[in-house]
Design a protein around this motif. Structure first.
Motif, PDB file in Angstrom:
ATOM      1  N   ASP A 290     -38.115  45.960 -79.520  1.00 40.34           N
ATOM      2  CA  ASP A 290     -36.658  45.702 -80.198  1.00 40.34           C
ATOM      3  C   ASP A 290     -35.553  46.692 -80.080  1.00 40.34           C
ATOM      4  O   ASP A 290     -34.713  46.503 -80.481  1.00 40.34           O
ATOM      5  CB  ASP A 290     -36.939  45.532 -81.594  1.00 40.34           C
ATOM      6  N   THR A 291     -36.020  47.866 -79.604  1.00 41.00           N
ATOM      7  CA  THR A 291     -34.640  48.700 -79.369  1.00 41.00           C
ATOM      8  C   THR A 291     -34.115  48.388 -77.959  1.00 41.00           C
ATOM      9  O   THR A 291     -34.415  48.284 -77.123  1.00 41.00           O
ATOM     10  CB  THR A 291     -35.448  50.230 -79.121  1.00 41.00           C
ATOM     11  N   ARG A 292     -32.874  48.022 -78.411  1.00 38.95           N
ATOM     12  CA  ARG A 292     -31.854  47.460 -77.283  1.00 38.95           C
ATOM     13  C   ARG A 292     -30.534  47.623 -77.410  1.00 38.95           C
ATOM     14  O   ARG A 292     -29.991  48.070 -78.487  1.00 38.95           O
ATOM     15  CB  ARG A 292     -32.147  45.981 -77.045  1.00 38.95           C
ATOM     16  N   THR A 293     -29.696  47.336 -76.486  1.00 36.89           N
ATOM     17  CA  THR A 293     -28.197  47.364 -76.595  1.00 36.89           C
ATOM     18  C   THR A 293     -27.577  46.120 -75.996  1.00 36.89           C
ATOM     19  O   THR A 293     -28.095  45.696 -75.094  1.00 36.89           O
ATOM     20  CB  THR A 293     -27.613  48.519 -75.726  1.00 36.89           C
ATOM     21  N   ILE A 294     -26.418  45.607 -76.545  1.00 37.84           N
ATOM     22  CA  ILE A 294     -25.892  44.376 -75.917  1.00 37.84           C
ATOM     23  C   ILE A 294     -24.412  44.655 -75.989  1.00 37.84           C
ATOM     24  O   ILE A 294     -23.832  45.463 -76.987  1.00 37.84           O
ATOM     25  CB  ILE A 294     -25.927  43.167 -77.141  1.00 37.84           C
ATOM     26  N   ASP A 295     -23.870  44.595 -75.010  1.00 38.30           N
ATOM     27  CA  ASP A 295     -22.534  44.778 -74.648  1.00 38.30           C
ATOM     28  C   ASP A 295     -21.827  43.348 -74.243  1.00 38.30           C
ATOM     29  O   ASP A 295     -22.182  42.822 -73.335  1.00 38.30           O
ATOM     30  CB  ASP A 295     -22.337  45.736 -73.544  1.00 38.30           C
ATOM     31  N   GLY A 296     -20.432  43.360 -74.605  1.00 33.54           N
ATOM     32  CA  GLY A 296     -19.777  42.429 -74.304  1.00 33.54           C
ATOM     33  C   GLY A 296     -18.167  42.754 -74.054  1.00 33.54           C
ATOM     34  O   GLY A 296     -17.665  43.591 -74.575  1.00 33.54           O
ATOM     35  N   ARG A 297     -17.625  42.223 -73.095  1.00 34.19           N
ATOM     36  CA  ARG A 297     -16.175  42.449 -72.540  1.00 34.19           C
ATOM     37  C   ARG A 297     -15.456  41.256 -72.301  1.00 34.19           C
ATOM     38  O   ARG A 297     -16.181  40.500 -71.409  1.00 34.19           O
ATOM     39  CB  ARG A 297     -16.423  43.456 -71.399  1.00 34.19           C
ATOM     40  N   TYR A 298     -14.545  41.143 -72.576  1.00 35.70           N
ATOM     41  CA  TYR A 298     -13.588  39.686 -72.282  1.00 35.70           C
ATOM     42  C   TYR A 298     -12.180  40.317 -72.291  1.00 35.70           C
ATOM     43  O   TYR A 298     -11.745  41.175 -72.834  1.00 35.70           O
ATOM     44  CB  TYR A 298     -13.825  38.739 -73.418  1.00 35.70           C
ATOM     45  N   PHE A 299     -11.503  39.583 -71.341  1.00 36.13           N
ATOM     46  CA  PHE A 299     -10.027  39.690 -71.284  1.00 36.13           C
ATOM     47  C   PHE A 299      -9.367  38.661 -70.831  1.00 36.13           C
ATOM     48  O   PHE A 299      -9.853  37.689 -70.076  1.00 36.13           O
ATOM     49  CB  PHE A 299      -9.630  40.800 -70.408  1.00 36.13           C
ATOM     50  N   PHE A 300      -7.903  38.382 -71.010  1.00 32.95           N
ATOM     51  CA  PHE A 300      -7.246  37.385 -70.242  1.00 32.95           C
ATOM     52  C   PHE A 300      -5.654  37.915 -69.943  1.00 32.95           C
ATOM     53  O   PHE A 300      -5.214  38.835 -70.882  1.00 32.95           O
ATOM     54  CB  PHE A 300      -7.096  36.090 -71.100  1.00 32.95           C
TER      55      PHE A 300
END
Length: 674
Positions: A290-300
Motif C-alpha cells: 500500500d506504500t505508493r505515490t500518485i502524481d498529477g499534472r495538468y495545464f492549459f
C-alpha cells in the motif's frame, strides 16, 4: 585542475587541433539571424536544426548563445526511447538515476539526492512545466506527454535565468510537440515488455482547409513490476528476509492536445501516475503493497502572436496550471500498522507579454514580462484516523521583467546581453545577467564565449514541510536562494560534409547550496531533518562531441565528458561521475529495417556513505521493421543488452546505500498508421 591520463590529454589536444585546423569556406555568416546570412555551400549533408529555447525565438544551434543539442523525432523512434530521461541520457554531459519511484537527471557531474530535478527548467513548447510546490521536473513515465507526440527535444546547457527566471541553473529542456501537419492521420500503438508491461497509445493530427491545425495524443500504461526485489539491508525475518514481493507496479494515464489557427495557438494536457514503492523509503514498512505515490499534472495555455506592429513582433500567453501529489506511507505491522497520508496540491494562473524589434540592421532587442499568481499551494501530512502533523497553505505571486539585445557588431561577431529581474514569494528578489560572444569566421565554424548567472528559490517543501513520521522533518522559512555562476567556451566545427564536432570547457560555482542535514528538534531534542544553506559546490569540466552522417543513410553521435565536482572543503559529491561517454548509431538494414544501437558509459560514483560504485556500461538495441500490411510497423527494443548488474546511489530517505537497477529488459511494439 582538470586531471586525466596522458592518453586522454593527447586525445583531447588532437581533437582540438583537428577542430581548429580544417579549412572552411571564407564566407561570413550572421550568427544572430540565419535569415540574414549569405548563401552557404550547396552540399550540406547536415540539416542545421532550429532551437527556440535558447533565445525565445527560432535560431540555428550554431547561432544560439548556448551549447545546444537537439534530439529529433527520428532519433527517438530509432533508438526506442521510452522516457524523456532515456532520450536526454544520450546528450553530452547528462546521466540519469532511478530510486524505483522517480527518475532523476544529472548534468555536468551534479545530481544531489532528493533534489527533485529542481535545478533544471523543463518546458513544453516554451511553457514552464516545473510545479510550484517542489519545483519538480518529471523525466520518467511521470512526465505525462507521450514521446510519440514529441517532434524534438531541445537541450540548452548552462544558466537560463536571464530569460526564464528560477530553476534554470544547469540547463533548460524544451520539449517541442508535433502538430497536424507533421503528424497527419491517426497512429495507434500497442506495446508489451518485461515485468508485465502493457501500454496503448493513440495520436491524431489533421490540418483542415480553414487553416485549423489539430493534434491530440493519449495513452494508458500498466506495469506489474518485479515479482520480487531483494534488498540485503532488510534481510531479517521481521522484514520478509529482504524480499519485497508484488510492490513495484506502475500505472499512468496521459493526454495532450494542441491547436493552431492564424495567430492563435493553444495547448493543454493532463496526466495521472501511480507508483508503488518497494524500497522501504522514509522508514516505511518494508514491502508493504500500500506504500505508493500518485502524481498529477495538468495545464492549459493560449498564445497569441499577431503580425508585426510598427516593426515590433509581439506575443502574449495566458495559462492555467495545477499539480497534485498524494503519497501513502505505511508504518508498522499488525495492530500497530498506520497509514500516513502525505499530500500537496496547488493551482496557479499567469501570463507573459513579449516583444521583439530589429532596432537597426544587425541588432535585435527582446523585452518581456511575466506574472503568476498562486492562490493556494497546500501541503498536508496526517495519519489516517489519527493525528495531523502539517496543514500549510500559502498564497503568493511571482513576477519577472527581462530584456535581451543581440547585436552583430561585425559580419563574423555577434554579442548577446541579457538581464532579468525576478521577485519570488512576494519578497525574494534576484537579478540574473547573461553575456555571450559568438565568432563565426566561416559558415562551418562558431566559437562561443558564454557567461551567465542563475538562481533557484527555495521551494515550499524545503521551507515549510514538517512531519513526525520516520526521522521527522523541521521547516526552515529562512532559506536563501541558491545561485550559480558559469563560464564556458564552446567550439563548433563542421570538419567535413559528413562530420560535425563540438568541444567545450566550463567552470561553475553554486553558492548557498540547499541540502538536508540532521539537527536537534527545539521541542523534543530528538534528531530531525532540516533543509539549510550548507555551502558551495563547484565543478570544472570539458565535453567533446561528434555527429556523423555516414554513407548509405546511416548516422551517429559520439561524446565524452569529463567533470570534476566538489563541495565545500573539497569533498566529492555523491552521484557525481568523473567520466561520461555515449555512442549511438542508426543503420538502415535490408528489407526496410532500421536499427538503432546505443552505448552509455557512466563512470564511478560515490554514495552518501562514501562507497564507490563501479563504472556502468549499458548497451541498448532497437530494431524497427515494416510489415506487408501497409501502415503497420513493428519494433523491438532490448535494454541493458549485456545484462549488466549495477546500482544507482540512494538518497538519505533510504536504508539502502544504493538501489539495484534492472538488468536485461525488452519492449515489443506494434504501430499502425491509418
Amino acid at each position: 585542475m582538470w586531471r586525466g591520463s596522458d592518453m586522454r590529454t593527447r586525445t583531447a589536444a588532437a581533437f582540438f587541433g583537428l577542430l581548429l585546423g580544417v579549412n572552411g569556406a571564407p564566407a561570413a555568416v550572421n550568427a544572430a539571424d540565419p535569415e540574414e546570412s549569405p548563401p552557404q555551400r550547396e552540399l550540406l549533408l547536415f540539416e542545421e536544426p532550429l532551437v527556440t529555447a535558447a533565445a525565445k525565438r527560432p535560431q540555428t544551434t550554431q547561432a544560439a548563445p548556448s551549447s545546444v543539442t537537439v534530439i529529433t523525432r527520428e532519433e527517438i523512434r530509432a533508438y526506442g526511447y521510452r522516457t524523456l530521461a532515456e532520450a536526454l541520457s544520450s546528450a553530452r554531459g547528462f546521466y540519469r538515476s532511478y530510486d524505483r519511484n522517480y527518475t532523476y537527471l544529472g548534468v555536468r557531474g551534479f545530481l544531489r539526492p532528493g533534489d527533485y530535478n529542481d535545478r533544471i527548467l523543463l518546458l513544453v513548447n516554451g511553457h514552464t512545466y516545473n510545479d510550484d510546490v517542489f519545483q519538480q521536473a518529471f523525466f520518467g513515465p511521470e512526465f505525462g506527454i507521450d514521446l510519440e507526440a514529441v517532434e524534438r527535444i531541445e537541450v540548452v546547457r548552462g544558466p537560463g535565468a536571464a530569460l526564464y527566471g528560477g530553476n534554470a541553473l544547469f540547463a533548460v529542456i524544451n520539449v517541442v510537440t508535433a502538430n497536424g501537419v507533421e503528424r497527419p492521420g491517426a497512429h495507434a500503438v500497442a506495446e508489451t515488455g518485461s515485468f508485465g508491461r502493457k501500454r496503448g497509445q493513440v495520436t491524431f493530427g489533421r490540418s483542415f482547409g480553414n487553416g485549423l491545425d489539430l493534434f491530440v495524443s493519449g495513452s494508458v500504461l500498466d506495469v506489474d513490476g518485479h515479482d520480487e526485489l531483494f534488498y540485503p539491508e532488510y534481510a531479517s525475518p521481521e522484514t520478509n528476509r529482504g524480499f519485497a514481493r508484488d510492490a513495484d507496479g506502475e500505472r499512468a494515464l496521459d493526454l495532450f492536445l494542441s491547436a493552431r489557427h492564424g495567430s492563435f495557438y493553444l495547448q493543454g494536457g493532463a496526466n495521472d501516475r501511480t507508483k508503488y514503492i518497494p524500497t522501504g523509503a522514509y522508514d516505511t514498512a518494508f514491502g508493504d503493497p500500500d506504500t505508493r505515490t500518485i502524481d498529477g499534472r495538468y495545464f492549459f495555455e493560449v498564445q497569441y502572436a499577431p503580425p508585426p506592429v510598427a516593426g515590433v513582433l509581439p506575443s502574449a500567453r495566458l495559462y492555467y496550471d495545477g499539480m497534485r501529489y498524494h503519497g501513502t506511507y505505511v508504518y508498522g505491522t499488525g495492530a500497530e500498522r498506520v497509514k500516513n497520508e502525505d499530500r500537496a496540491s496547488s493551482h496557479w494562473v499567469g501570463g507573459e507579454l513579449k516583444g521583439e524589434r530589429q532596432v537597426f540592421p544587425g541588432n535585435r532587442v527582446t523585452l518581456g514580462t511575466e506574472y503568476a499568481h498562486h492562490p493556494d499551494a497546500r501541503q498536508r501530512n496526517f495519519d489516517v484516523g489519527g493525528e495531523e502533523f502539517l496543514d500549510d497553505s500559502r498564497s503568493f505571486g511571482n513576477w519577472g521583467l527581462y530584456g535581451q539585445d543581440e547585436w552583430t557588431v561585425l559580419p563574423q561577431v555577434t554579442l548577446t546581453a541579457g538581464l532579468r529581474f525576478d521577485r519570488y514569494y512576494d519578497q525574494q528578489q534576484e537579478l540574473s545577467p547573461r553575456l555571450s560572444a559568438i565568432w563565426s569566421p566561416d559558415p562551418t565554424t562558431a566559437v562561443k564565449l558564454l557567461f551567465g548567472k542563475a538562481f533557484r528559490p527555495p521551494n515550499l517543501y524545503e521551507q515549510y514541510y514538517a512531519s513526525e513520521t520516520g526521522l521527522g522533518s523541521l521547516p526552515n522559512a529562512n532559506l536563501d536562494a541558491e545561485r550559480i555562476t558559469t563560464y564556458e567556451v564552446v567550439l563548433e566545427r563542421e570538419l567535413t560534409p559528413r562530420f560535425r564536432a563540438v568541444a567545450s570547457v566550463y567552470h561553475y560555482k553554486v553558492d548557498d547550496l540547499v541540502d538536508q542535514t540532521v539537527v536537534e528538534s527545539p521541542d523534543t531534542g530528538d534528531p530531525v531533518v532540516q533543509f539549510q544553506n550548507l555551502g558551495t559546490a563547484r565543478a570544472t569540466g570539458g565535453e567533446l562531441g561528434l555527429h556523423m552522417s555516414l554513407p548509405g543513410g546511416a548516422s551517429g553521435r559520439m561524446s565524452y565528458s569529463h567533470q570534476q565536482a566538489e563541495l565545500s572543503g573539497g569533498a566529492r559529491p555523491s552521484n557525481s561521475p568523473r567520466h561520461l561517454g555515449t555512442a549511438s548509431l542508426r543503420v538502415p538494414l535490408p528489407h526496410g529495417l532500421q536499427s538503432g544501437f546505443e552505448l552509455l558509459v557512466v563512470g564511478p560514483r560515490r554514495t552518501l556513505e562514501g562507497r564507490t560504485l563501479d563504472t556502468v556500461t549499458l548497451a541498448n538495441l532497437n530494431v524497427v521493421s515494416p510489415t506487408p500490411l501497409h501502415g503497420l510497423d513493428v519494433s523491438v527494443g532490448l535494454y541493458n543488452l549485456l545484462d549488466r548488474e549495477y546500482s544507482d546511489p540512494a538518497g538519505a530517505e533510504h536504508q539502502q546505500d544504493s538501489i539495484p537497477q534492472d538488468r536485461f529488459t525488452f519492449r515489443a511494439q506494434i504501430q499502425y498508421a491509418f
